[in-house]
Scaffold this active site. Sequence first.
Site, PDB file in Angstrom:
ATOM      1  N   ASP A   1       0.823  -1.220   0.000  1.00 25.72           N
ATOM      2  CA  ASP A   1       0.000   0.000   0.000  1.00 25.72           C
ATOM      3  C   ASP A   1       0.854   1.266   0.000  1.00 25.72           C
ATOM      4  O   ASP A   1       0.502   2.258  -0.661  1.00 25.72           O
ATOM      5  CB  ASP A   1      -0.916   0.037   1.236  1.00 25.72           C
TER       6      ASP A   1
HETATM    7  P1  NAP Z   1       0.810  -4.097   3.033  1.00 29.36           P
HETATM    8  O1  NAP Z   1       0.161  -3.143   2.109  1.00 29.36           O
HETATM    9  O2  NAP Z   1       0.009  -4.733   4.087  1.00 29.36           O
HETATM   10  O3  NAP Z   1       1.468  -5.235   2.116  1.00 29.36           O
HETATM   11  C1  NAP Z   1       2.313  -6.178   2.678  1.00 29.36           C
HETATM   12  C2  NAP Z   1       2.728  -7.106   1.577  1.00 29.36           C
HETATM   13  O4  NAP Z   1       3.689  -7.992   2.131  1.00 29.36           O
HETATM   14  C3  NAP Z   1       1.602  -7.961   1.064  1.00 29.36           C
HETATM   15  O5  NAP Z   1       1.146  -7.493  -0.182  1.00 29.36           O
HETATM   16  C4  NAP Z   1       2.191  -9.368   0.970  1.00 29.36           C
HETATM   17  O6  NAP Z   1       2.138  -9.826  -0.373  1.00 29.36           O
HETATM   18  C5  NAP Z   1       3.642  -9.163   1.381  1.00 29.36           C
HETATM   19  N1  NAP Z   1       4.131 -10.251   2.238  1.00 29.36           N
HETATM   20  C6  NAP Z   1       3.519 -10.829   3.285  1.00 29.36           C
HETATM   21  N2  NAP Z   1       4.286 -11.792   3.801  1.00 29.36           N
HETATM   22  C7  NAP Z   1       5.409 -11.817   3.044  1.00 29.36           C
HETATM   23  C8  NAP Z   1       6.582 -12.601   3.083  1.00 29.36           C
HETATM   24  N3  NAP Z   1       6.775 -13.568   3.985  1.00 29.36           N
HETATM   25  N4  NAP Z   1       7.544 -12.361   2.154  1.00 29.36           N
HETATM   26  C9  NAP Z   1       7.372 -11.396   1.208  1.00 29.36           C
HETATM   27  N5  NAP Z   1       6.285 -10.625   1.139  1.00 29.36           N
HETATM   28  C10 NAP Z   1       5.317 -10.830   2.052  1.00 29.36           C
HETATM   29  O7  NAP Z   1       2.086  -3.455   3.737  1.00 29.36           O
HETATM   30  P2  NAP Z   1       2.621  -1.960   3.789  1.00 29.36           P
HETATM   31  O8  NAP Z   1       2.979  -1.477   2.426  1.00 29.36           O
HETATM   32  O9  NAP Z   1       3.675  -1.985   4.854  1.00 29.36           O
HETATM   33  O10 NAP Z   1       1.403  -1.090   4.229  1.00 29.36           O
HETATM   34  C11 NAP Z   1       0.905  -1.153   5.540  1.00 29.36           C
HETATM   35  C12 NAP Z   1      -0.585  -1.177   5.469  1.00 29.36           C
HETATM   36  O11 NAP Z   1      -1.062  -1.549   6.743  1.00 29.36           O
HETATM   37  C13 NAP Z   1      -1.183   0.175   5.134  1.00 29.36           C
HETATM   38  O12 NAP Z   1      -2.389   0.010   4.416  1.00 29.36           O
HETATM   39  C14 NAP Z   1      -1.452   0.754   6.518  1.00 29.36           C
HETATM   40  O13 NAP Z   1      -2.430   1.741   6.495  1.00 29.36           O
HETATM   41  C15 NAP Z   1      -1.896  -0.495   7.241  1.00 29.36           C
HETATM   42  N6  NAP Z   1      -1.676  -0.481   8.684  1.00 29.36           N
HETATM   43  C16 NAP Z   1      -0.613   0.183   9.204  1.00 29.36           C
HETATM   44  C17 NAP Z   1      -0.418   0.205  10.555  1.00 29.36           C
HETATM   45  C18 NAP Z   1       0.730   0.996  11.123  1.00 29.36           C
HETATM   46  O14 NAP Z   1       0.569   1.628  12.165  1.00 29.36           O
HETATM   47  N7  NAP Z   1       1.880   0.963  10.486  1.00 29.36           N
HETATM   48  C19 NAP Z   1      -1.294  -0.478  11.421  1.00 29.36           C
HETATM   49  C20 NAP Z   1      -2.362  -1.198  10.851  1.00 29.36           C
HETATM   50  C21 NAP Z   1      -2.542  -1.167   9.481  1.00 29.36           C
HETATM   51  P3  NAP Z   1       2.116 -11.380  -0.699  1.00 29.36           P
HETATM   52  O15 NAP Z   1       1.018 -11.970   0.085  1.00 29.36           O
HETATM   53  O16 NAP Z   1       1.925 -11.417  -2.175  1.00 29.36           O
HETATM   54  O17 NAP Z   1       3.458 -11.911  -0.301  1.00 29.36           O
END
Ligand code: NAP
Length: 470
Positions: free
Chosen positions: A399
Amino acid sequence: MNAQITRGLCYIAASILFVFGLKMLSSKATARKGNIISSIGMVIAIGVTLTAMTEIRWLWIMAGAGIGSVIGAFSARLVKMTSMPEMVGLFNGFGGLASMLVGWSEFHRSWATSEEISLLTTVAIFLTVVIGGIAFTGSLVAFGKLAAIIPGKPILYKGQNIANAGVVLAILALGVFLCTQKLDQLDTLQMKFAYITLMVLISLSLLFGVLSTIRIGGADMPVVICLLNSYSGLAACAAGFVILNNVLIVAGSLVGASGIILTNIMCKAMNRSLTNVLFSGFGAAVTSKKGVATQGQAKPISAEDAFLILEAANNVVFVPGYGMAAAQAQHVVCELGDLLAENGAEVKYCIHPVAGRMPGHMNVLLAEANVPYELLTEPQDVNPTMEMVDVAIVIGANDVVNPAARDDQSSPLWGMPIIEVDRARTCIVLKRSLKPGFAGVDNPLFFKDNTRMLFGDAKASISSLVSEFK
Ligand code: NAP
């Protein structure tokens, strides 16, 4: 010296330690020390408060402190880094519950003895039970959503805003009624009625915590956690006014204010206004709908070919995300960074404020892997010069690097500031599939001409790159 003055001075010392500790928490280099300094302040505050009490049941106090310490120590050791947000959510919730119980017990004490209770204290009791109750159940729902015990998607139904507004109005009306009661002048029936009012007030607050949180889903969760953190601080502050404890007022205010500041930072990072978060029914702006369909074909790359690109790079930016935490790849990432630096490349790590699942998630992991603090940068530092970056390596982030947030007005992520890795000369994305990230939104980055997909577990992929370098 008078005991009261000594106590006041100790409280001031504890408050100063809180403030300094908090200040030190804002820098990665001093955060650990800041945590210890704040803890010392808390030990002083608790010690002074306990020794000042005339009637005290030490057995209960020691048993509570002992059980709490054992649970705290074990959970700090056992809970995985990826489950930290759930743990923070629970901590917020129990903080709110504790404050709520303080408000309730203080009301009960005055009620049982028909003691006169000032307007200020009644208002403080009202705020303590309401904010504490909302923080408690709201945090339990947030915990349930993050731990996937309840569905993460927003639970929406017709008339939801009206129902929620009704509960808020009922809470306010009961609050006004409660605050105008004079316990020392009521007859038996009126006394019963006053107590029932408090019970209904507590129940409605607990209900509102659930109602206001179930409608939030997806990418708004970090804001909720920060907001609930702030609520638990405000409840503690109000509890401080109930029992007239200065250090509790100070500590609660610090938590409340820092929670609000963090909420504001998270709102900006997710392109939501604080007013919108507070009053508009969270999550309504972010739905599960996808943006414009992403087109093209992703270009997979092998670790050998990715190595060749990296070996020729003069500067490399690592962009970690939740996948790095899930794969526990931080140590190999650091190792690869060192190898690239040895190879003559300038290496940076760019951290998005909401990458991962809790504020500071990536900072904590990279610090654990001993990545030097000076190599950590923020999107606003890297984005302006992204065209000059030879390779951006996206490790399990999705994201926070989704260009739809910048280019596609119909995307649910529209307006969220991102790390613009698509503008780097080459972007290598490490993930296991083309599945969307946390927000459930497709990512056009995977189909761009300059993007290469290195499919697989992030730790395994990075380890392969490390082996190639070695
Ligand atoms: P993300 O959008 O959740 O994407 C994480 C990606 O990691 C997934 O698409 C997944 O794809 C991949 N993944 C998972 N396990 C993996 C592994 N073992 N090896 C390689 N890839 C792996 O992550 P982000 O870009 O960090 O964004 C964070 C999101 O979480 C945002 O939408 C944010 O708003 C939300 N969020 C943030 C917080 C905070 O405080 N930081 C708290 C709650 C929610 P695959 O499944 O294809 O591998």
